[in-house]
Write an enzyme that holds these catalytic residues in place. Structure first.
Site, PDB file in Angstrom:
ATOM      1  CB  CYS A 392      38.324  43.079  50.830  1.00  0.00           C
ATOM      2  SG  CYS A 392      39.742  44.002  51.420  1.00  0.00           S
ATOM      3  CG  HIS A 517      38.694  44.479  46.495  1.00  0.00           C
ATOM      4  ND1 HIS A 517      37.437  44.636  47.044  1.00  0.00           N
ATOM      5  CD2 HIS A 517      39.554  45.038  47.367  1.00  0.00           C
ATOM      6  CE1 HIS A 517      37.540  45.261  48.199  1.00  0.00           C
ATOM      7  NE2 HIS A 517      38.813  45.514  48.419  1.00  0.00           N
ATOM      8  CD  GLU A 519      35.412  43.303  44.387  1.00  0.00           C
ATOM      9  OE1 GLU A 519      35.891  42.163  44.541  1.00  0.00           O
ATOM     10  OE2 GLU A 519      35.438  44.173  45.273  1.00  0.00           O
TER      11      GLU A 519
END
Ligand code: GLN
Length: 539
Positions: A392, A517, A519
């Protein structure tokens, strides 16, 4: 049964009867692992083959977690359907390997907002609107909704029983047993049992009082989990049981353990399985093989250690980047190496620090503080061919670094005051004027099409991907020639081509950055490919 009496599968009340509910509350203190306990119970039930969902009810007056300070509350976790929630949902997704939704997080503020809006529009037809039954009914509706499709639905109540602001949630879960039948509800109370160093003993009194409090609200728990710093003798659990009128086999001990991922094993050892088996009516052995393998790989000391530089604004607060660190740690375990995370303060970053790491991660973030450090980190990675993963803001700063290399000396982001002519990163059209309000970003799952032949497409193994987002700014494609000159190419865009979703280094071993994102979608037993490839590149 006549035709008209047939059970209507769409009737939530009838449907709710087939779902089993587990309510997890806390006593004595908060922050002693109630969420991990709830998630571990979920992981075990999932390993038994059940379809398990999980939900967090928090008594905060916030409407969502979008505006909460990450220093105080840790990372803001974003669900696939775009809700900004607290980091507990991240634990849930990691432990259960499932996708939470906007229904998985319930905050008082949102419930009040819903009730007040209904009242203002005349939805209560002149009735007095009250905490009981209106608020408590709404809580129950949210629970039934979130659990409707599951075999077992777990509900964690934030805070500690007895907290003024949480009382209505406790009342709601008590009432829930009337709705679905007590036999379909399992109440688990997690209490802290402190070790008193001066007298060298574990003290049960706070736990006894916490159980008395819960009983005072009409709930006698089916399981009491005693959280201790060190293993507690059986007598301690038995004493708590005796003083609280609970079956002694239902009072279990969960001592501290090094890794949260070993908590499911601790839960299994504690004797909770027998109680769960009885509750769900099946004694199938949970298949924990993958968890065991992960545990083995994680605990092993490997010959190779990778040192990852995490360039952050909130150094020292691991919770603010917990999905990133968990993804990195899991990736290194499966890639059979050890990990050392070097927290690099974006405001004081030096080249020596960057030189000392095998790879650089620039995670998401907001605001100008530390931005130059993040640009410098990306620049260093580009110039020294150091593995780089930009998430990001990490992609935005990489594009700024590349544009500067490509000749735009003053390249910057509109978020930090860059004007026309230098705003390589600029505000999205539909975000104009919404810079400081909650819930107004581009949030949740967004699709991207990857460039054929790009490294990113190879890593994903497919051309169309979906990742979660949380941002207001985007790459200004007017400056792509400079960005490309500086060493980065676009590797993926939104399907209409308007938004840049992925960039990659043209001359780098591994330089990948995304507006998304990833993650949030990485799981310990199913690590996101970008994190795995990043770790591979560092080995
Ligand atoms: N601040 C940037 C934006 O709003 C990046 C956000 C993030 O990293 N999550 O676009």
């Amino acid at each position: 049964m006549t035709k008209t009496q047939k059970v209507d599968k769409n009737d939530s009340k009838n449907n709710a009867k087939t779902v089993k509910y587990i309510f997890v509350t806390g006593g004595v203190l908060s922050g002693v692992g109630k969420g991990i306990t709830a998630a571990s119970i979920g992981a075990i039930l999932k390993a038994k083959g059940y379809n398990v969902s999980i939900q967090k009810c928090d008594p905060y007056l916030n409407v969502d977690a979008g505006l909460l300070n990450p220093v105080e509350h840790g990372e803001c976790f974003v669900t696939a359907d775009g809700k900004e929630t607290d980091l507990d949902l991240g634990h849930y997704e990691r432990f259960l390997d499932f996708e939470t939704s906007k229904f998985s997080s319930v905050l008082s503020g949102a419930l009040y907002q819903e009730l007040i809006e209904k009242e203002r529009s005349g939805g209560f037809h002149g009735k007095t609107v009250q905490m009981v039954p209106h608020f408590t009914d709404l809580v129950q509706e949210k629970i039934a909704l979130a659990g409707a499709k599951s075999d077992i639905h777990i509900v964690e109540i934030g805070g500690t029983v007895g907290d003024y602001e949480g009382l209505s949630f406790i009342e709601a879960i008590r009432l829930f047993a009337n709705r679905v039948g007590r036999e379909n509800c399992l109440y688990v109370h997690v209490v802290y049992v402190p070790w008193i160093n001066t007298s060298k003993e574990l003290k049960t009194k706070p736990a006894q009082n916490a159980l008395k409090d819960l009983r005072g609200f009409g709930i006698i728990p089916d399981v009491v989990v005693c959280r201790t710093e060190r293993p507690a003798p059986r007598a301690i659990c038995e004493k708590i049981a005796a003083f609280s009128g609970i079956d002694k086999d239902a009072v279990l001990n969960l001592p501290d353990i090094e890794s949260v991922y070993d908590v499911p094993f601790n839960v299994l050892k504690s004797g909770v399985l027998e109680i769960l088996d009885k509750f769900v009516g099946s004694d199938t052995e949970p298949d924990m093989a993958r968890w065991k393998e992960f545990s083995r790989l994680r605990e092993k000391k490997w010959a190779k250690t990778v040192r990852v530089g995490l360039v952050a604004k909130y150094v020292g607060n691991e919770d603010a980047y917990i999905c990133v660190t968990e993804a990195l740690k899991a990736a290194t375990a499966w890639e059979k190496c050890n990990i050392e995370i070097a927290w690099l303060d974006a405001e004081k970053l030096t080249d020596e620090e960057l030189k000392s790491v095998d790879g650089i991660v620039v995670p998401g973030g907001f605001g100008v503080r530390g931005a130059e450090g993040k640009i410098r980190a990306a620049m260093y990675a580009l110039e020294n061919d150091r593995p780089y993963l930009g998430l990001c803001l990490g992609m935005q700063m990489a594009c700024v670094a590349a544009a500067r290399r490509g000749g735009m000396k003053n390249a910057g982001s509109e978020e930090f005051g860059a004007g026309e002519g230098e705003n390589v990163i600029y505000i999205m059209e539909d975000q104009k004027g919404k810079e400081s309000t909650g819930g107004t970003m581009r949030l949740g799952d967004c699709p991207a099409k990857l460039k054929k032949g790009s490294k990113v497409a190879k890593i994903y193994g497919e051309g169309h991907v979906v990742e979660r987002h949380r941002h207001r700014y985007e790459v200004n494609q007017k400056f792509l020639p400079e960005i490309e000159k500086g060493g980065l190419v676009v590797a993926g865009t939104s399907p209409d081509g308007k938004l840049v979703e992925f960039v990659e280094g043209t001359n780098s071993k591994f330089f990948v950055a995304t507006q998304a994102h990833p993650e949030f979608r990485s799981r310990p037993l199913n690590v996101h490919p970008l994190f795995r490839e990043f770790v591979k590149a560092m080995k």
